[in-house]
Design an enzyme around this catalytic site. Structure first.
Site, PDB file in Angstrom:
ATOM      1  N   GLY A   8       2.680  -1.226   4.149  1.00 11.91           N
ATOM      2  CA  GLY A   8       2.843   0.175   3.775  1.00 11.91           C
ATOM      3  C   GLY A   8       4.318   0.508   3.552  1.00 11.91           C
ATOM      4  O   GLY A   8       4.875   0.264   2.486  1.00 11.91           O
ATOM      5  N   GLY A   9       4.959   1.051   4.601  1.00  7.66           N
ATOM      6  CA  GLY A   9       6.323   1.580   4.479  1.00  7.66           C
ATOM      7  C   GLY A   9       7.311   0.646   3.783  1.00  7.66           C
ATOM      8  O   GLY A   9       8.068   1.090   2.910  1.00  7.66           O
TER       9      GLY A   9
ATOM     10  N   GLU B  60      -6.860   4.532   7.533  1.00  8.90           N
ATOM     11  CA  GLU B  60      -6.620   5.968   7.278  1.00  8.90           C
ATOM     12  C   GLU B  60      -7.819   6.597   6.574  1.00  8.90           C
ATOM     13  O   GLU B  60      -8.116   7.771   6.779  1.00  8.90           O
ATOM     14  CB  GLU B  60      -5.322   6.143   6.461  1.00  8.90           C
ATOM     15  CG  GLU B  60      -4.102   5.888   7.339  1.00  8.90           C
ATOM     16  CD  GLU B  60      -2.877   5.366   6.611  1.00  8.90           C
ATOM     17  OE1 GLU B  60      -2.798   5.482   5.371  1.00  8.90           O
ATOM     18  OE2 GLU B  60      -1.986   4.817   7.295  1.00  8.90           O
TER      19      GLU B  60
ATOM     20  N   GLY C 164       2.220   1.921  10.562  1.00  7.68           N
ATOM     21  CA  GLY C 164       3.155   3.042  10.450  1.00  7.68           C
ATOM     22  C   GLY C 164       3.821   3.415  11.759  1.00  7.68           C
ATOM     23  O   GLY C 164       4.417   4.489  11.871  1.00  7.68           O
TER      24      GLY C 164
ATOM     25  N   GLU D   5      -5.687  -5.342  10.251  1.00  7.93           N
ATOM     26  CA  GLU D   5      -4.674  -4.299  10.447  1.00  7.93           C
ATOM     27  C   GLU D   5      -4.912  -3.596  11.779  1.00  7.93           C
ATOM     28  O   GLU D   5      -5.710  -2.654  11.853  1.00  7.93           O
ATOM     29  CB  GLU D   5      -4.774  -3.262   9.324  1.00  7.93           C
ATOM     30  CG  GLU D   5      -4.390  -3.793   7.972  1.00  7.93           C
ATOM     31  CD  GLU D   5      -3.726  -2.712   7.137  1.00  7.93           C
ATOM     32  OE1 GLU D   5      -2.610  -2.963   6.667  1.00  7.93           O
ATOM     33  OE2 GLU D   5      -4.298  -1.627   6.976  1.00  7.93           O
TER      34      GLU D   5
ATOM     35  N   HIS E 148      -9.616   1.087   4.505  1.00  3.27           N
ATOM     36  CA  HIS E 148      -8.342   1.244   5.220  1.00  3.27           C
ATOM     37  C   HIS E 148      -8.545   2.178   6.413  1.00  3.27           C
ATOM     38  O   HIS E 148      -9.311   3.133   6.351  1.00  3.27           O
ATOM     39  CB  HIS E 148      -7.280   1.803   4.266  1.00  3.27           C
ATOM     40  CG  HIS E 148      -5.906   1.763   4.851  1.00  3.27           C
ATOM     41  ND1 HIS E 148      -5.435   2.731   5.713  1.00  3.27           N
ATOM     42  CD2 HIS E 148      -4.908   0.851   4.727  1.00  3.27           C
ATOM     43  CE1 HIS E 148      -4.205   2.416   6.084  1.00  3.27           C
ATOM     44  NE2 HIS E 148      -3.865   1.273   5.494  1.00  3.27           N
TER      45      HIS E 148
ATOM     46  N   ASN F 173       0.867  -1.185   0.000  1.00  2.00           N
ATOM     47  CA  ASN F 173       0.000   0.000   0.000  1.00  2.00           C
ATOM     48  C   ASN F 173       0.899   1.229   0.000  1.00  2.00           C
ATOM     49  O   ASN F 173       1.482   1.572   1.019  1.00  2.00           O
ATOM     50  CB  ASN F 173      -0.896  -0.027   1.250  1.00  2.00           C
ATOM     51  CG  ASN F 173      -1.719   1.241   1.370  1.00  2.00           C
ATOM     52  OD1 ASN F 173      -1.885   1.985   0.404  1.00  2.00           O
ATOM     53  ND2 ASN F 173      -2.235   1.492   2.565  1.00  2.00           N
ATOM     54  N   TRP F 174       0.965   1.886  -1.147  1.00  2.00           N
ATOM     55  CA  TRP F 174       1.897   3.019  -1.275  1.00  2.00           C
ATOM     56  C   TRP F 174       1.338   4.310  -0.686  1.00  2.00           C
ATOM     57  O   TRP F 174       2.038   5.306  -0.621  1.00  2.00           O
ATOM     58  CB  TRP F 174       2.248   3.221  -2.750  1.00  2.00           C
ATOM     59  CG  TRP F 174       3.198   2.192  -3.293  1.00  2.00           C
ATOM     60  CD1 TRP F 174       3.711   1.104  -2.640  1.00  2.00           C
ATOM     61  CD2 TRP F 174       3.775   2.164  -4.607  1.00  2.00           C
ATOM     62  NE1 TRP F 174       4.555   0.410  -3.462  1.00  2.00           N
ATOM     63  CE2 TRP F 174       4.617   1.032  -4.682  1.00  2.00           C
ATOM     64  CE3 TRP F 174       3.659   2.972  -5.744  1.00  2.00           C
ATOM     65  CZ2 TRP F 174       5.330   0.706  -5.832  1.00  2.00           C
ATOM     66  CZ3 TRP F 174       4.365   2.653  -6.894  1.00  2.00           C
ATOM     67  CH2 TRP F 174       5.195   1.530  -6.933  1.00  2.00           C
ATOM     68  N   LYS F 175       0.082   4.294  -0.289  1.00  3.19           N
ATOM     69  CA  LYS F 175      -0.544   5.508   0.275  1.00  3.19           C
ATOM     70  C   LYS F 175      -0.311   6.681  -0.686  1.00  3.19           C
ATOM     71  O   LYS F 175      -0.395   6.500  -1.882  1.00  3.19           O
ATOM     72  CB  LYS F 175      -0.023   5.774   1.676  1.00  3.19           C
ATOM     73  CG  LYS F 175      -0.001   4.507   2.544  1.00  3.19           C
ATOM     74  CD  LYS F 175       0.211   4.780   3.989  1.00  3.19           C
ATOM     75  CE  LYS F 175       0.441   3.464   4.719  1.00  3.19           C
ATOM     76  NZ  LYS F 175       0.129   3.512   6.110  1.00  3.19           N
TER      77      LYS F 175
ATOM     78  N   SER G 238       3.186  -2.491  10.097  1.00  3.02           N
ATOM     79  CA  SER G 238       4.652  -2.493  10.256  1.00  3.02           C
ATOM     80  C   SER G 238       5.295  -3.823   9.891  1.00  3.02           C
ATOM     81  O   SER G 238       6.245  -4.273  10.547  1.00  3.02           O
ATOM     82  CB  SER G 238       5.038  -2.060  11.676  1.00  3.02           C
ATOM     83  OG  SER G 238       4.595  -0.739  11.911  1.00  3.02           O
TER      84      SER G 238
HETATM   85  C1  PEP Z   1      -0.793   0.001   5.673  1.00  2.00           C
HETATM   86  O1  PEP Z   1      -0.586   0.988   4.991  1.00  2.00           O
HETATM   87  O2  PEP Z   1      -1.843  -0.620   5.546  1.00  2.00           O
HETATM   88  C2  PEP Z   1       0.233  -0.418   6.627  1.00  2.00           C
HETATM   89  C3  PEP Z   1       0.071  -1.536   7.282  1.00  2.00           C
HETATM   90  O3  PEP Z   1       1.318   0.392   6.754  1.00  2.00           O
HETATM   91  P1  PEP Z   1       2.728   0.013   7.477  1.00  2.00           P
HETATM   92  O4  PEP Z   1       3.171  -1.290   6.890  1.00  2.00           O
HETATM   93  O5  PEP Z   1       3.638   1.148   7.122  1.00  2.00           O
HETATM   94  O6  PEP Z   1       2.455  -0.103   8.927  1.00  2.00           O
END
Ligand code: PEP
Length: 286
Positions: free
Chosen positions: A266-267, A113, A200, A194, A111, A12-14, A245
């Site tokens: 994500g990251g 966010e 994050g 999640e 999601h 997930n590049w956000k 994470s």
């Molecule tokens: C996400 O964006 O859904 C996520 C889990 O981010 P991260 O891996 O950065 O925690």
């Protein structure tokens, strides 16, 4: 080890990587010799699937590079959200038909966010899920508790409420249009667990915490199928991804859990080197 539901690794590049950076990411991936022989072998019959969920402006760039490289069997492109209506006065939204027009058939829904900053709810996530599944999309529906819910022991109650409200809304949306979700539709759904406190933050759920929540979700699907009065995703075949994470260092431990069927990342998906390590780790468990 084998994974009966295969493994999906979705990045997930956000709000990161425009079209030029997207092309650069994929170019580097190619230079790193993606997909390796083991990844190609693992992706046979779609046992291993990679995906990148990119910003709307980068969808077309990603899809065209992936097609040109012949990677579409192993790497899909998806949207980070999509509306339940096909068209209309919904400024800033994307719809299923708009995405299909550029060859995109995968979308993330609900999601945390989107819930936290843009007012999305279990109900809107459920309607989006139903609408997109009915249009032939693959959908990743996100659920998960926040820090205070975890601390006060309400994780399972929160998951149960999120699933109940989303699937009730999905059913109402389908009924209102005279449609029905069939096993073929459900086969395209993955649920992402999640925990919001892990997204994050660098705090990852331990494999035990992840397995406990994933098993709870699977058992919820099993039990609710008998009582809901409408069809739900099949408990034993629905993929449940972990997100929060995930890194190349902790992914193998999470994948070792029997009910963890992949990751929503994500990251650690933003750099080709680390995304590749995640894919390679997944290929090892197929
Ligand atoms: C996400 O964006 O859904 C996520 C889990 O981010 P991260 O891996 O950065 O925690």
């Amino acid at each position: 080890m084998s994974k009966p539901r295969g493994v999906l690794v979705a990045g997930n590049w956000k709000m990161n990587h425009g079209p030029a950076a997207t092309r650069g990411f994929l170019e580097t991936l190619g230079k790193l010799e993606f997909p390796s022989a083991i990844v190609q072998r693992a992706s046979r019959g779609r046992a291993l699937q990679g995906a990148i969920l990119v910003p709307a402006v980068s969808l077309e760039a990603a899809r065209s590079v992936i097609d040109a490289q012949g990677w579409s069997d192993v790497l899909q492109v998806g949207a980070q959200n999509a509306h339940f209506e096909a068209s209309g006065a919904f400024t800033g939204e994307l719809s299923g038909p708009l995405l299909k027009e550029i060859g995109v058939n995968l979308a993330l829904v609900g999601h945390s966010e989107r819930r936290q900053y843009f007012g999305e709810t279990d109900e809107s996530a459920g309607k989006r899920t139903a609408s997109l599944l009915s249009q032939g999309f693959e959908v990743i529906l996100c659920v998960g508790e926040n820090r205070s819910e975890r601390k006060t022991g309400r994780t399972k109650a929160v998951l149960s409420k999120q699933l109940t409200e989303a699937f009730q809304a999905a059913q109402s949306w389908m009924t209102s249009r005279g449609l029905e979700l069939t096993p073929t539709h459900w086969a395209r759904l993955a649920i992402a667990y999640e925990p919001v406190w892990a997204i994050g933050t660098g705090l990852t759920a331990s494999p035990e915490q992840a397995q406990d929540a994933h098993l709870f979700i699977r058992t919820w699907l099993e039990k609710s199928a008998k009582t809901a009065g409408f069809p739900l995703p099949p408990a034993q075949t629905t993929a449940i991804l972990y997100g929060g994470s995930v890194t190349p260092d902790n992914f193998s431990g999470l994948l070792a859990c029997p009910d963890v069927d992949g990751g929503l990342v994500g990251g650690a998906s933003l750099k080709p080197e680390s995304f590749l390590k995640l894919i390679e780790a997944a290929a090892q468990v197929i």
